[in-house]
Write a protein that holds these residues in place. Structure first.
Motif, PDB file in Angstrom:
ATOM      1  N   PHE A  30    -100.571 -28.152 106.207  1.00 34.53           N
ATOM      2  CA  PHE A  30     -99.139 -28.153 105.930  1.00 34.53           C
ATOM      3  C   PHE A  30     -98.348 -28.441 107.200  1.00 34.53           C
ATOM      4  CE2 PHE A  30    -100.566 -25.764 102.268  1.00 34.53           C
ATOM      5  CZ  PHE A  30     -99.718 -26.200 101.272  1.00 34.53           C
ATOM      6  N   ALA A  31     -97.207 -29.108 107.007  1.00 37.61           N
ATOM      7  CA  ALA A  31     -96.271 -29.285 108.110  1.00 37.61           C
ATOM      8  C   ALA A  31     -95.452 -28.014 108.219  1.00 37.61           C
ATOM      9  CB  ALA A  31     -95.362 -30.482 107.851  1.00 37.61           C
ATOM     10  N   GLY A  32     -95.530 -27.359 109.339  1.00 42.91           N
ATOM     11  CA  GLY A  32     -94.820 -26.101 109.516  1.00 42.91           C
ATOM     12  C   GLY A  32     -95.329 -25.402 110.752  1.00 42.91           C
ATOM     13  N   GLU A  33     -94.711 -24.306 111.072  1.00 42.24           N
ATOM     14  CA  GLU A  33     -95.081 -23.589 112.279  1.00 42.24           C
ATOM     15  C   GLU A  33     -96.147 -22.549 111.959  1.00 42.24           C
ATOM     16  OE1 GLU A  33     -91.550 -22.039 113.981  1.00 42.24           O
ATOM     17  OE2 GLU A  33     -90.656 -24.002 114.315  1.00 42.24           O
ATOM     18  N   GLY A  34     -97.363 -23.007 111.758  1.00 44.01           N
ATOM     19  CA  GLY A  34     -98.460 -22.102 111.472  1.00 44.01           C
ATOM     20  C   GLY A  34     -98.861 -21.307 112.702  1.00 44.01           C
ATOM     21  N   THR A  35     -99.510 -20.186 112.468  1.00 40.16           N
ATOM     22  CA  THR A  35     -99.941 -19.326 113.567  1.00 40.16           C
ATOM     23  C   THR A  35    -101.147 -19.903 114.286  1.00 40.16           C
ATOM     24  OG1 THR A  35     -99.166 -17.431 112.305  1.00 40.16           O
ATOM     25  CG2 THR A  35    -100.654 -16.966 114.133  1.00 40.16           C
ATOM     26  N   PHE A  36    -101.972 -20.645 113.530  1.00 38.93           N
ATOM     27  CA  PHE A  36    -103.253 -21.069 114.087  1.00 38.93           C
ATOM     28  C   PHE A  36    -103.223 -22.520 114.559  1.00 38.93           C
ATOM     29  CE2 PHE A  36    -104.214 -18.191 110.403  1.00 38.93           C
ATOM     30  CZ  PHE A  36    -104.176 -17.043 111.173  1.00 38.93           C
ATOM     31  N   THR A  37    -102.172 -22.906 115.241  1.00 42.71           N
ATOM     32  CA  THR A  37    -102.085 -24.266 115.762  1.00 42.71           C
ATOM     33  C   THR A  37    -102.828 -24.358 117.079  1.00 42.71           C
ATOM     34  OG1 THR A  37    -100.014 -23.717 116.864  1.00 42.71           O
ATOM     35  CG2 THR A  37     -99.864 -24.670 114.663  1.00 42.71           C
ATOM     36  N   GLY A  38    -103.224 -25.587 117.416  1.00 41.06           N
ATOM     37  CA  GLY A  38    -103.910 -25.796 118.684  1.00 41.06           C
ATOM     38  C   GLY A  38    -105.380 -25.469 118.589  1.00 41.06           C
ATOM     39  N   GLY A  39    -106.161 -25.976 119.535  1.00 42.44           N
ATOM     40  CA  GLY A  39    -107.587 -25.732 119.547  1.00 42.44           C
ATOM     41  C   GLY A  39    -108.301 -26.629 118.559  1.00 42.44           C
ATOM     42  N   SER A  40    -109.628 -26.495 118.512  1.00 43.18           N
ATOM     43  CA  SER A  40    -110.437 -27.314 117.613  1.00 43.18           C
ATOM     44  C   SER A  40    -110.310 -26.809 116.182  1.00 43.18           C
ATOM     45  CB  SER A  40    -111.901 -27.264 118.054  1.00 43.18           C
ATOM     46  OG  SER A  40    -112.407 -25.945 117.897  1.00 43.18           O
ATOM     47  N   VAL A  41    -110.751 -27.651 115.245  1.00 44.11           N
ATOM     48  CA  VAL A  41    -110.744 -27.246 113.841  1.00 44.11           C
ATOM     49  C   VAL A  41    -111.611 -26.011 113.652  1.00 44.11           C
ATOM     50  CG1 VAL A  41    -111.424 -27.927 111.519  1.00 44.11           C
ATOM     51  CG2 VAL A  41    -110.290 -29.576 113.008  1.00 44.11           C
ATOM     52  N   GLU A  42    -112.757 -25.984 114.327  1.00 49.11           N
ATOM     53  CA  GLU A  42    -113.656 -24.842 114.214  1.00 49.11           C
ATOM     54  C   GLU A  42    -112.973 -23.551 114.654  1.00 49.11           C
ATOM     55  OE1 GLU A  42    -114.331 -27.724 115.520  1.00 49.11           O
ATOM     56  OE2 GLU A  42    -116.352 -28.429 115.014  1.00 49.11           O
ATOM     57  N   ASN A  43    -112.210 -23.625 115.764  1.00 46.49           N
ATOM     58  CA  ASN A  43    -111.524 -22.433 116.261  1.00 46.49           C
ATOM     59  C   ASN A  43    -110.443 -21.960 115.293  1.00 46.49           C
ATOM     60  OD1 ASN A  43    -113.065 -22.400 118.577  1.00 46.49           O
ATOM     61  ND2 ASN A  43    -111.590 -23.573 119.786  1.00 46.49           N
ATOM     62  N   ARG A  44    -109.742 -22.910 114.698  1.00 44.83           N
ATOM     63  CA  ARG A  44    -108.676 -22.538 113.770  1.00 44.83           C
ATOM     64  C   ARG A  44    -109.245 -21.924 112.493  1.00 44.83           C
ATOM     65  NH1 ARG A  44    -105.274 -27.963 113.548  1.00 44.83           N
ATOM     66  NH2 ARG A  44    -107.120 -28.833 114.540  1.00 44.83           N
ATOM     67  N   ILE A  45    -110.370 -22.451 112.015  1.00 43.91           N
ATOM     68  CA  ILE A  45    -111.009 -21.873 110.830  1.00 43.91           C
ATOM     69  C   ILE A  45    -111.473 -20.453 111.127  1.00 43.91           C
ATOM     70  CG2 ILE A  45    -113.011 -22.030 109.312  1.00 43.91           C
ATOM     71  CD1 ILE A  45    -112.797 -25.054 109.486  1.00 43.91           C
ATOM     72  N   GLN A  46    -112.046 -20.270 112.299  1.00 48.12           N
ATOM     73  CA  GLN A  46    -112.510 -18.936 112.684  1.00 48.12           C
ATOM     74  C   GLN A  46    -111.351 -17.944 112.701  1.00 48.12           C
ATOM     75  OE1 GLN A  46    -114.344 -18.738 116.555  1.00 48.12           O
ATOM     76  NE2 GLN A  46    -114.371 -16.492 116.590  1.00 48.12           N
ATOM     77  N   LEU A  47    -110.236 -18.327 113.315  1.00 47.21           N
ATOM     78  CA  LEU A  47    -109.081 -17.438 113.395  1.00 47.21           C
ATOM     79  C   LEU A  47    -108.514 -17.144 112.011  1.00 47.21           C
ATOM     80  CD1 LEU A  47    -107.300 -15.892 115.326  1.00 47.21           C
ATOM     81  CD2 LEU A  47    -105.855 -17.924 115.574  1.00 47.21           C
ATOM     82  N   ALA A  48    -108.512 -18.151 111.153  1.00 47.44           N
ATOM     83  CA  ALA A  48    -108.005 -17.955 109.794  1.00 47.44           C
ATOM     84  C   ALA A  48    -108.862 -16.951 109.030  1.00 47.44           C
ATOM     85  CB  ALA A  48    -107.970 -19.288 109.057  1.00 47.44           C
ATOM     86  N   LEU A  49    -110.186 -17.074 109.155  1.00 53.71           N
ATOM     87  CA  LEU A  49    -111.085 -16.167 108.446  1.00 53.71           C
ATOM     88  C   LEU A  49    -110.957 -14.732 108.943  1.00 53.71           C
ATOM     89  CD1 LEU A  49    -114.351 -18.314 108.172  1.00 53.71           C
ATOM     90  CD2 LEU A  49    -112.892 -17.577 106.287  1.00 53.71           C
ATOM     91  N   THR A  50    -110.802 -14.573 110.237  1.00 56.63           N
ATOM     92  CA  THR A  50    -110.758 -13.220 110.801  1.00 56.63           C
ATOM     93  C   THR A  50    -109.424 -12.520 110.565  1.00 56.63           C
ATOM     94  OG1 THR A  50    -110.110 -14.159 112.944  1.00 56.63           O
ATOM     95  CG2 THR A  50    -112.456 -13.730 112.590  1.00 56.63           C
TER      96      THR A  50
END
Length: 754
Positions: A261-281
């Motif tokens: 989504f276009a928006g100010e998400g919390t998990f911006t930046g870093g690799s896709v793997e890092n963002r998925i990890q942060l989202a899951l946790t």
């Protein structure tokens, strides 16, 4: 009888004397009707019974000559004072007379009234001389005048309502525009604009509610009040629905970037793997919001349940009314169920994705749905994968035949499999998915898999997927490059009417060669890794489509899960991700059709199916039903001679067929099956109708089942379950002459009036 006097002057004779004379004359004349009278004191009544009206006629003529201003004999004048002699007032008794005619004629009643008034010193009323037609005319005139008054009142009210309605309709249209705008922005992955549209809808809804409140006084009007209350319930439900939307966007916002989504998400930046990890946790942070959404959906359901759609017409000026109310109730109920069922999944998702501090290992089984088996396809290959913090890595992969080579403790093959697998004497692992309930098949498979040496036995679950998943991934991600094997796409290949990737894999894996090929399914591992890498490298604009495709494959049973952890398994079953058969609802219909390819090469690639249901209204607690299934293969046969070295895909299909229906059903007739192959038996909560038939290339086979189902529901209710791995099939329903079509792309309920 003495003729009544024609003198028009006032008669001053005592009225009681006139009555006595009339009554005496009646007694003296035997032909006259019998009249009886009884004298009484001042407070006593006497009844004069009369069978025919002549005496009343005479009485009326005599009364007409009375001077009604004179006091009655034996009674004081209306002007007499209290100073008059009381004894004199009581000296003369009088008689109060009531006259009844046995037919209770209106004229008699009027004469009785006048007489009673005369004898009780009341001022007499004038006896109406008009006929009944005149009275009817007055009534009609009165009704018309009343109606004109009512019409005038309603006209004024109508104008008042019209003015308010016009204003409210304009607001409703603005709300609709805002709601549609928010939905469009969500589809366009623009979270910021979606929130703006939803905020606008919220403001307009409150404005609408204020305008509607001006009509609150109508809630106290009989009949109209219930409709006003329906409007209130609708307003409350609409306002709460907007609040649900706001909460949903609030829950999504932190994951905006991960979800594309276009928006100010919390998990911006870093690799896709890092963002998925942060989202899951951080999924546990979403749970309170999910609970709020669930509570508000319950509120919506309560508000809508107070509306009786049967009070409303089907449509007004071509606009559906009743069906929209019904649909709103259904959608609200479905949303509530989805949230409640989805919550357990979100709770276990971090663990499933290895984001709880423990790396997970899964056995992945690739099912070839072009050679259909009960759970979705022939188990052609397998792989072991690790999942840690949402990142997937491959451990190993191999051909299922290599696994069976190491499986020494093979049990005897089930009798039914001998019909097509004529060369097999033992039951191989690759053929153990014969139960359409995925968990039951995997229970059997895993029990025997543990006897295979050299394979990992410490795993957390089994994931099965078929070729639909592969095709959908390539559709979303684009062409896949696999080093050493070439490029694979989702474009249609006319040779099989399937995706190019499917035909190309068949060429690589199944084309016979004059030599023994080592690792003929070795492409599975490299292709799997190529797809995973491309998914991680995909632009975030593709992620929503990837998620949607993944969920559609779960619902369509192209991906099925089997977990050893009880809580995780239960969560998978709750959302229909575990491929379980469900028990029929008592008194309703149920159906699951299961086809198993027992020796027809990859002919399910070419065979298309259609289904028609003909249902009669229940009688004596049973519904009579006929199911007609047509299997058509419109393609020529392949040259399956091994010496020819050609690709053998389309051959004669031997189909082991099962229909799961409610327990207690009775099979009346079955057509189209091989001789002596049909039988019925109970299995768990179901009765099974089983048979074997064949479909040849360039031909078709029609199967007909006529049976009865125990039934108590007042409308036709059917729950259909889809077999794993199958294409979407169109079902035609003829219920008492009314036809309805349904595409079975997932488990679905059907409700059709008889």
């Amino acid at each position: 009888m003495t003729a009544p006097s024609q003198n028009t002057s006032r008669n001053t004779e005592d009225p009681l004397e006139i009555l006595r004379r009339i009554l005496d004359e009646s007694d003296a004349n035997p032909s006259s009707p019998k009249v009886t009278s009884t004298e009484s004191s001042l407070n006593e009544d006497a009844r004069v019974e009369k069978e025919t009206p002549p005496v009343l006629d005479d009485l009326e003529k005599e009364i007409s000559t009375l001077d009604l201003e004179q006091p009655l004999g034996g009674m004081p004048s209306v002007n007499q004072t209290d100073d008059d002699d009381e004894d004199e007032r009581k000296a003369v008794p009088f008689r109060k007379i009531s006259i009844f005619h046995k037919d209770e004629d209106d004229d008699v009643g009027e004469k009785k009234l006048v007489l009673d008034q005369i004898l009780s010193r009341e001022k007499p009323v004038e006896i109406a001389k008009t006929k009944k037609k005149s009275k009817l005319g007055k009534w009609v005139l009165g009704i018309f005048l009343s109606l004109f008054v009512i019409i005038g009142v309603f006209g004024a009210l109508g104008f008042y309502f019209y003015q308010h309605a016009q204003g409210m309709i304009a607001i409703v249209r603005e709300i609709e525009v805002s709601a549609r705008g928010s939905y469009a922005e969500i589809k366009a992955q623009n979270l910021v604009e979606a929130k703006k549209h939803l905020l606008s809808a919220d403001e307009k809804m409150k404005e609408l509610h204020r305008a509607y409140s001006a009509l609150s006084w109508t809630g106290k009007i009989p009949f109209a009040g219930s409709y006003y209350q329906d409007g209130e319930h609708t307003m409350n439900a609409g306002q709460t629905a907007i609040e649900v939307g706001e909460l949903a966007l609030q829950a999504i916002e932190p994951y905006a970037d991960v979800l594309g989504f276009a928006g100010e998400g919390t998990f911006t930046g870093g690799s896709v793997e890092n963002r998925i990890q942060l989202a899951l946790t951080t999924l546990d942070k979403v749970m309170p919001v999910m609970d709020q959404i669930s509570t508000k959906l319950d509120t919506i359901n309560t508000e809508l349940s107070m509306i009786d759609e049967n009070r409303y017409p089907e449509s007004v000026r071509g606009i559906s009314i009743r069906s929209k109310i019904t649909k709103a109730k259904q959608l609200s109920a479905q949303a509530s169920v989805a949230i409640k069922e989805g919550r357990p999944v979100l709770e276990v998702l971090p663990s499933v994705g290895g984001a709880d501090g423990k790396r997970k290992r899964y056995l992945v089984i690739f099912q070839n749905d072009k050679e259909l088996r009960a759970t979705g396809g022939f188990m052609t290959a397998y792989a072991f994968i690790f999942v840690e913090n949402g990142v997937v890595t491959q451990e190993k992969s191999d051909d299922i035949y290599e696994l069976d080579k190491k499986f020494a403790k093979k049990p005897a093959i089930p009798e039914i499999l001998k019909v097509g697998l004529t060369t097999e004497k033992k039951w191989n692992l690759r053929d153990m998915n014969i139960d359409p309930d995925f968990k039951k098949s995997m229970d059997t498979f895993w029990e025997h898999f543990q006897d295979v040496p050299g394979e990992p036995h410490e795993i957390d679950g089994i994931i099965a997927m078929d070729t639909h998943v592969l095709e959908n991934l390539v559709e979303v991600l684009g062409p896949i490059q696999v080093p050493g094997y070439g490029t694979f796409t989702a474009e249609k290949d006319k040779r099989c009417d399937c995706a190019q990737i499917i035909y190309a894999l068949s060429e690589i894996v199944d084309r016979p060669t004059p030599y023994i090929r080592e690792d003929r399914k070795g492409i599975i591992g490299p292709m799997m890794q190529a797809i995973i890498s491309k998914a991680y490298d995909a632009p975030k604009s593709q992620w929503p489509t990837l998620f949607q495709s993944a969920w559609a494959n779960v619902q369509g049973k192209h991906v099925q899960f089997y977990f050893f952890d009880e809580k995780t398994q239960k969560a998978a079953e709750t959302v229909g991700a575990a491929g379980r058969l469900k028990a029929p609802v008592a008194g309703e219909d149920y159906l699951m059709l299961v086809d198993v390819n027992l020796g027809g090469a990859k002919s399910n690639m070419f065979v298309k199916q259609s289904v028609k249901h003909t249902v009669s209204a229940p009688q004596n607690g049973m519904v009579k039903k006929t199911v007609e299934l047509t299997y058509k293969n419109a393609f020529p046969a392949s040259n399956c001679n091994l010496e020819a070295g050609q690709l053998c895909l389309n051959g004669e299909l031997t189909d082991w067929f099962r229909a799961y229906v409610p327990k207690g059903s009775v099979l009346d007739e079955s057509l189209g099956f091989n001789t002596d192959s049909v039988k019925t038996y109970e299995e768990g909560d179901h009765m099974v109708i089983e048979g074997v038939f064949r479909v040849v290339p360039m031909g078709q086979t029609k199967i007909t089942l006529s049976y009865q189902v125990p039934y108590t529901a007042t409308e036709y209710r059917l729950f259909m379950q889809k077999q794993g791995g199958t294409d979407d099939v169109t079902h035609l329903f003829d219920v008492e002459g009314g036809e309805t079509e349904l595409k079975l792309d997932m488990d679905k309920s059907v409700v059709i009036p008889f």
